[in-house]
Each structure stands twice: as structure tokens, then as C-alpha cells.
Scaffold this motif. Structure first.
Motif, PDB file in Angstrom:
ATOM      1  N   TYR A  97       8.691   7.045 -21.368  1.00 40.17           N
ATOM      2  CA  TYR A  97       9.012   7.339 -19.967  1.00 40.17           C
ATOM      3  C   TYR A  97       8.451   8.692 -19.556  1.00 40.17           C
ATOM      4  O   TYR A  97       7.933   8.860 -18.456  1.00 40.17           O
ATOM      5  N   LEU A  98       8.539   9.642 -20.468  1.00 41.94           N
ATOM      6  CA  LEU A  98       8.039  10.982 -20.167  1.00 41.94           C
ATOM      7  C   LEU A  98       6.532  10.928 -19.892  1.00 41.94           C
ATOM      8  O   LEU A  98       6.038  11.535 -18.945  1.00 41.94           O
ATOM      9  N   SER A  99       5.812  10.154 -20.726  1.00 42.66           N
ATOM     10  CA  SER A  99       4.359  10.120 -20.553  1.00 42.66           C
ATOM     11  C   SER A  99       3.992   9.490 -19.211  1.00 42.66           C
ATOM     12  O   SER A  99       3.068   9.929 -18.539  1.00 42.66           O
ATOM     13  N   LYS A 100       4.754   8.454 -18.820  1.00 39.99           N
ATOM     14  CA  LYS A 100       4.475   7.830 -17.521  1.00 39.99           C
ATOM     15  C   LYS A 100       4.799   8.802 -16.396  1.00 39.99           C
ATOM     16  O   LYS A 100       4.073   8.919 -15.416  1.00 39.99           O
ATOM     17  N   THR A 101       5.918   9.508 -16.551  1.00 43.14           N
ATOM     18  CA  THR A 101       6.303  10.488 -15.532  1.00 43.14           C
ATOM     19  C   THR A 101       5.227  11.560 -15.419  1.00 43.14           C
ATOM     20  O   THR A 101       4.843  11.972 -14.328  1.00 43.14           O
ATOM     21  N   TYR A 102       4.726  11.969 -16.580  1.00 40.06           N
ATOM     22  CA  TYR A 102       3.679  12.996 -16.638  1.00 40.06           C
ATOM     23  C   TYR A 102       2.466  12.555 -15.831  1.00 40.06           C
ATOM     24  O   TYR A 102       1.947  13.296 -14.988  1.00 40.06           O
ATOM     25  N   LEU A 103       2.057  11.289 -16.054  1.00 37.73           N
ATOM     26  CA  LEU A 103       0.887  10.797 -15.315  1.00 37.73           C
ATOM     27  C   LEU A 103       1.177  10.693 -13.820  1.00 37.73           C
ATOM     28  O   LEU A 103       0.316  10.940 -12.986  1.00 37.73           O
ATOM     29  N   GLU A 104       2.425  10.298 -13.476  1.00 43.31           N
ATOM     30  CA  GLU A 104       2.760  10.165 -12.054  1.00 43.31           C
ATOM     31  C   GLU A 104       2.726  11.518 -11.349  1.00 43.31           C
ATOM     32  O   GLU A 104       2.195  11.631 -10.253  1.00 43.31           O
ATOM     33  N   VAL A 105       3.300  12.547 -11.978  1.00 42.33           N
ATOM     34  CA  VAL A 105       3.408  13.833 -11.275  1.00 42.33           C
ATOM     35  C   VAL A 105       2.048  14.494 -11.097  1.00 42.33           C
ATOM     36  O   VAL A 105       1.871  15.334 -10.228  1.00 42.33           O
TER      37      VAL A 105
ATOM     38  N   LEU B 203       0.829  -1.211   0.000  1.00 37.61           N
ATOM     39  CA  LEU B 203       0.000   0.000   0.000  1.00 37.61           C
ATOM     40  C   LEU B 203       0.865   1.263   0.000  1.00 37.61           C
ATOM     41  O   LEU B 203       0.433   2.324  -0.437  1.00 37.61           O
ATOM     42  N   GLU B 204       2.098   1.119   0.513  1.00 43.14           N
ATOM     43  CA  GLU B 204       3.014   2.262   0.508  1.00 43.14           C
ATOM     44  C   GLU B 204       3.484   2.606  -0.903  1.00 43.14           C
ATOM     45  O   GLU B 204       3.934   3.717  -1.158  1.00 43.14           O
ATOM     46  N   VAL B 205       3.428   1.618  -1.798  1.00 38.31           N
ATOM     47  CA  VAL B 205       3.823   1.876  -3.189  1.00 38.31           C
ATOM     48  C   VAL B 205       2.614   2.483  -3.891  1.00 38.31           C
ATOM     49  O   VAL B 205       1.687   1.788  -4.276  1.00 38.31           O
ATOM     50  N   LYS B 206       2.640   3.814  -4.000  1.00 32.70           N
ATOM     51  CA  LYS B 206       1.420   4.504  -4.423  1.00 32.70           C
ATOM     52  C   LYS B 206       1.451   4.916  -5.882  1.00 32.70           C
ATOM     53  O   LYS B 206       0.724   5.802  -6.297  1.00 32.70           O
ATOM     54  N   GLU B 207       2.324   4.295  -6.683  1.00 31.70           N
ATOM     55  CA  GLU B 207       2.435   4.776  -8.067  1.00 31.70           C
ATOM     56  C   GLU B 207       1.152   4.546  -8.844  1.00 31.70           C
ATOM     57  O   GLU B 207       0.371   3.648  -8.557  1.00 31.70           O
ATOM     58  N   TYR B 208       0.968   5.414  -9.846  1.00 29.11           N
ATOM     59  CA  TYR B 208      -0.256   5.415 -10.629  1.00 29.11           C
ATOM     60  C   TYR B 208      -0.238   4.313 -11.683  1.00 29.11           C
ATOM     61  O   TYR B 208      -1.222   3.624 -11.903  1.00 29.11           O
ATOM     62  N   ASN B 209       0.920   4.148 -12.334  1.00 26.37           N
ATOM     63  CA  ASN B 209       1.063   3.090 -13.334  1.00 26.37           C
ATOM     64  C   ASN B 209       1.453   1.815 -12.615  1.00 26.37           C
ATOM     65  O   ASN B 209       2.623   1.531 -12.426  1.00 26.37           O
ATOM     66  N   ARG B 210       0.477   1.040 -12.199  1.00 21.92           N
ATOM     67  CA  ARG B 210       0.777  -0.084 -11.332  1.00 21.92           C
ATOM     68  C   ARG B 210       0.979  -1.369 -12.117  1.00 21.92           C
ATOM     69  O   ARG B 210       0.255  -1.662 -13.050  1.00 21.92           O
ATOM     70  N   PHE B 211       1.975  -2.131 -11.703  1.00 27.96           N
ATOM     71  CA  PHE B 211       2.178  -3.467 -12.248  1.00 27.96           C
ATOM     72  C   PHE B 211       2.445  -4.365 -11.039  1.00 27.96           C
ATOM     73  O   PHE B 211       3.565  -4.468 -10.555  1.00 27.96           O
ATOM     74  N   SER B 212       1.383  -4.964 -10.535  1.00 28.14           N
ATOM     75  CA  SER B 212       1.462  -5.635  -9.234  1.00 28.14           C
ATOM     76  C   SER B 212       2.464  -6.776  -9.181  1.00 28.14           C
ATOM     77  O   SER B 212       3.141  -6.951  -8.175  1.00 28.14           O
ATOM     78  N   LYS B 213       2.564  -7.538 -10.281  1.00 29.13           N
ATOM     79  CA  LYS B 213       3.513  -8.656 -10.253  1.00 29.13           C
ATOM     80  C   LYS B 213       4.910  -8.154  -9.925  1.00 29.13           C
ATOM     81  O   LYS B 213       5.679  -8.817  -9.239  1.00 29.13           O
ATOM     82  N   GLY B 214       5.241  -6.967 -10.428  1.00 25.54           N
ATOM     83  CA  GLY B 214       6.528  -6.369 -10.127  1.00 25.54           C
ATOM     84  C   GLY B 214       6.562  -5.812  -8.708  1.00 25.54           C
ATOM     85  O   GLY B 214       7.554  -5.956  -8.001  1.00 25.54           O
ATOM     86  N   ILE B 215       5.465  -5.186  -8.293  1.00 21.33           N
ATOM     87  CA  ILE B 215       5.436  -4.559  -6.968  1.00 21.33           C
ATOM     88  C   ILE B 215       5.553  -5.621  -5.862  1.00 21.33           C
ATOM     89  O   ILE B 215       6.291  -5.452  -4.896  1.00 21.33           O
ATOM     90  N   PHE B 216       4.848  -6.743  -6.032  1.00 22.96           N
ATOM     91  CA  PHE B 216       4.943  -7.838  -5.044  1.00 22.96           C
ATOM     92  C   PHE B 216       6.394  -8.246  -4.846  1.00 22.96           C
ATOM     93  O   PHE B 216       6.842  -8.517  -3.735  1.00 22.96           O
ATOM     94  N   SER B 217       7.103  -8.324  -5.954  1.00 21.54           N
ATOM     95  CA  SER B 217       8.471  -8.781  -5.893  1.00 21.54           C
ATOM     96  C   SER B 217       9.377  -7.657  -5.382  1.00 21.54           C
ATOM     97  O   SER B 217      10.314  -7.886  -4.621  1.00 21.54           O
ATOM     98  N   TRP B 218       9.050  -6.430  -5.750  1.00 22.55           N
ATOM     99  CA  TRP B 218       9.869  -5.277  -5.351  1.00 22.55           C
ATOM    100  C   TRP B 218       9.871  -5.068  -3.839  1.00 22.55           C
ATOM    101  O   TRP B 218      10.895  -4.733  -3.251  1.00 22.55           O
ATOM    102  N   VAL B 219       8.707  -5.250  -3.185  1.00 20.71           N
ATOM    103  CA  VAL B 219       8.650  -4.989  -1.744  1.00 20.71           C
ATOM    104  C   VAL B 219       9.450  -6.024  -0.961  1.00 20.71           C
ATOM    105  O   VAL B 219       9.728  -5.830   0.219  1.00 20.71           O
ATOM    106  N   GLY B 220       9.820  -7.099  -1.626  1.00 14.76           N
ATOM    107  CA  GLY B 220      10.651  -8.101  -0.955  1.00 14.76           C
ATOM    108  C   GLY B 220       9.828  -9.060  -0.119  1.00 14.76           C
ATOM    109  O   GLY B 220       8.750  -9.462  -0.541  1.00 14.76           O
ATOM    110  N   PHE B 221      10.299  -9.406   1.067  1.00 14.98           N
ATOM    111  CA  PHE B 221       9.693 -10.408   1.946  1.00 14.98           C
ATOM    112  C   PHE B 221       9.863 -11.813   1.371  1.00 14.98           C
ATOM    113  O   PHE B 221      10.181 -11.984   0.205  1.00 14.98           O
ATOM    114  N   LYS B 222       9.642 -12.794   2.228  1.00 14.71           N
ATOM    115  CA  LYS B 222       9.851 -14.188   1.806  1.00 14.71           C
ATOM    116  C   LYS B 222       8.574 -14.731   1.188  1.00 14.71           C
ATOM    117  O   LYS B 222       7.517 -14.731   1.807  1.00 14.71           O
TER     118      LYS B 222
END
Ligand code: UDP
Ligand code: MG
Length: 312
Positions: A287-295, A170-189
Motif C-alpha cells: 500500500y505504501l508503494s502505491k501511495t508513493y507512486l500516487e503522491v 476521466l475524473e478518476v485520475k489515479e496513477y495505478n489504474r484498474f479500469s474494470k474496478g473504475i467502471f464499476s466504481w463510478v456507478g451508472f446503469k
């Protein structure tokens, strides 16, 4: 008593929701001292999905969130995780492609304490169009080469997590979400369970080939900056090559004078370099377009109704 939250994204799932609910009731008896909360996230469905969910929500174990429009499965998962109150949270598809029977096993593994999440991966792609399987495999090969975050081939979004991990996601609040990556990014076993692909209980997949293709591009931009490096490396390479060509042309002109021939090759080179430049600008543009949406910091989803708004 411990609580397990089941987050269920639903988009036009009128044919399967009741079946799903009944299946969950069946597996409840396997659990002792555990209560369930099922959170249906209606992702702007156009059919009777919301009505069915509303009816189901008279049961104590059902809650729901209904979006003001279709925001996509990623937004639905985030909303569900956000609303969840359980000590453990599972994400499950409404179409029963995520076997509820595995929940008990997942829960037992988490209870043992060694792991923070139990995830599932399909080892077969039975019932899927061959061309889709081919591109899916290719995609996983490429993304794992260019991204530091591991994206497991065949991984489903179906997984059970403890509160610690859910809060991290939930702390990963990015707009362009890709959960399979986020699950792995947050770590944990994470413990991986493998199972054979199960076909949909009813109706059709909501993902067209094109939608999946765009989703895969999103994931590349979200979890890798290698395409940007490729653009830079190509830029350097082409500068070097053109430098050599310029030298060659100068020397040739000095020795043989200025021949009028060579126009076709010139045009070829211009087109080629022009193409490469456009490609690189395109990559930067992605990348710019994604950044644009994030900001812009737009909310990931907009809620139109929850179980609290229900009028009986
Ligand atoms: N889904 C969603 N929003 C969308 C598309 C899909 O909430 O825009 C939900 C859908 O209702 C289902 C899950 O995501 O519960 C997986 O979708 P689907 O079964 O169509 O995908 P597949 O299993 O073919 O990958
Ligand atoms: Mg499905």
C-alpha cells in the motif's frame, strides 16, 4: 449527427490493425445518422504498428495518439478516453476479440435511454490455457469477497458508454489504474451483454501469466483494504497467543524450575512469528508503494505524436 468514438489500445499489433479497420468499415452501414472516430492509441509499439496507424490516419475517421514508450493498456485506455470527442465512446481491443458486430446492439440499448453503458462479458474461456482460466476464476472469487466494488467475472474492457460516464471516468485520475474496478466504481446503469470467447485474429496475447498476476495484485491494492485489516487482525491474534504462552512459561518455571529443554519449539515459534511480521510489513509495503507512486502525481502517459504531428 451523433458521434461514436472507438478507443483502440494497440501494442505491437501490426498484423491486425488493418483487419480491424476494415471490420469497422463493414459495420458502419448498420448505423444511420452516426459518424465514427477511431482513436488508435499506440502504446509504445516496437513493430510497424505506428507506421500502419499513420497511414490509416489519412482517413477522416482515424485519429491517433502515440506514446513515448509502453505505458500499459490502462494508460492507453485513459489517453483514448481523454482524447475522445464522441457522444458515445467504446473501448475495443485491436485483435478483434471484441466483436464489432455487437456495437449496433450496444448503441441501440443506449439510445433507448435506460442505460448509461453497455458492457460485455465472456461466458466461456475457450482457447485459453486451463491453468490461466483456473486462476482467473479464483481471482474473481477472492476480489469480490474483499472488495466493495463489484468486479464482474469474465468482464471485458469492451463497452460503449455515454459522455456522462466517460467524463466521470476521466475524473478518476489515479496513477495505478484498474479500469474494470473504475467502471464499476463510478456507478451508472450498466447493461451486460454475454458472448462466447473469440480467439485473437492474429499474433499473440500481450499478457503473460506473470503480468496478469501482478495486475491482479494491483487491483486488490486499488480496490480493497482488507489485506491491511488481515495484517492487523493477525497482529492482535498473535499478541494474544504469545501472552498466553508467556503466562504458561512463567507458571511452569515457578512449579518445575527452569528446564533447558524447549529450545526447538522456541525456534519454531520465533520463525513463525518472524514470518507473520514480515508478511504484514509486506502488505503495508504494497500500500505504501502505491501511495508513493500516487503522491508523485506523475502523468499517466506521455504523448510522443498524434495525427496533428503527421507530415505527409
Ligand atoms: N495492449 C496495450 N498495451 C499493453 C498490452 C496490451 O495497449 O501493454 C493492448 C493490445 O494491443 C490489445 C489489448 O490491449 O489491443 C488487449 O491485449 P491482448 O489481446 O494482448 O490481451 P488479451 O486479449 O489476451 O487479454
Ligand atoms: Mg486479446
Amino acid at each position: 449527427m451523433e458521434k461514436i468514438s472507438l478507443v483502440v489500445p494497440c501494442y505491437n499489433e501490426q498484423d491486425v490493425i488493418k483487419i480491424f479497420y476494415d471490420e469497422i468499415q463493414k459495420i458502419k452501414k448498420d448505423f444511420e445518422n452516426v459518424c465514427f472516430e477511431i482513436i488508435f492509441v499506440d502504446d509504445g509499439s516496437l513493430d510497424k504498428t505506428l507506421n500502419i496507424i499513420r497511414e490509416l490516419s489519412v482517413n477522416d475517421d482515424v485519429r491517433y495518439i502515440s506514446f513515448s514508450r509502453n505505458f500499459g493498456k490502462e494508460a492507453a485506455m485513459y489517453a483514448g478516453l481523454h482524447a475522445s470527442l464522441g457522444d458515445y465512446v467504446a473501448i475495443m481491443d485491436a485483435d478483434l476479440q471484441d466483436p464489432p458486430i455487437l456495437l449496433k446492439k450496444m448503441y441501440d440499448i443506449l439510445k433507448a435511454g435506460e442505460f448509461d453503458s453497455v458492457a460485455t462479458r465472456r461466458v466461456t474461456r475457450k482457447g485459453e490455457p486451463l491453468i490461466r482460466s483456473f486462476f482467473a476464476r479464483l481471482y474473481y472469487k477472492i476480489i469480490n469477497k474483499i472488495s466493495k466494488t463489484e468486479i464482474v467475472d469474465g468482464a471485458r474492457d469492451y463497452r460503449l458508454m455515454n459522455r456522462k460516464m466517460v467524463d466521470a471516468i476521466l475524473e478518476v485520475k489515479e496513477y495505478n489504474r484498474f479500469s474494470k474496478g473504475i467502471f464499476s466504481w463510478v456507478g451508472f446503469k450498466t447493461k451486460w451483454l454475454e458472448y462466447e470467447n473469440v480467439e485473437r485474429a492474429a499474433s499473440e496475447s500481450k499478457w503473460s501469466f506473470w503480468k496478469l498476476f501482478l495486475y491482479s495484485l494491483d487491483s486488490v491494492v486499488a480496490f480493497s483494504t482488507i489485506p491491511l485489516s488481515i495484517a492487523s487482525v493477525m497482529g492482535i491474534l498473535f499478541c494474544f497467543i504469545s501472552f498466553l504462552i508467556i503466562l504458561f512459561v512463567i507458571v511452569r518455571t515457578l512449579i518445575y524450575g527452569d528446564p533447558t529443554s524447549g529450545w526447538p519449539s522456541m525456534v519454531c515459534i520465533m520463525f513463525f512469528i518472524g514470518g507473520v511480521q514480515l508478511l504484514c510489513i509486506g502488505i503495508i509495503g504494497q500500500y505504501l508503494s502505491k501511495t508513493y507512486l500516487e503522491v508523485k502525481k506523475r502523468p499517466i502517459y506521455v504523448v510522443a505524436e498524434t495525427e496533428k504531428d503527421r507530415v505527409d
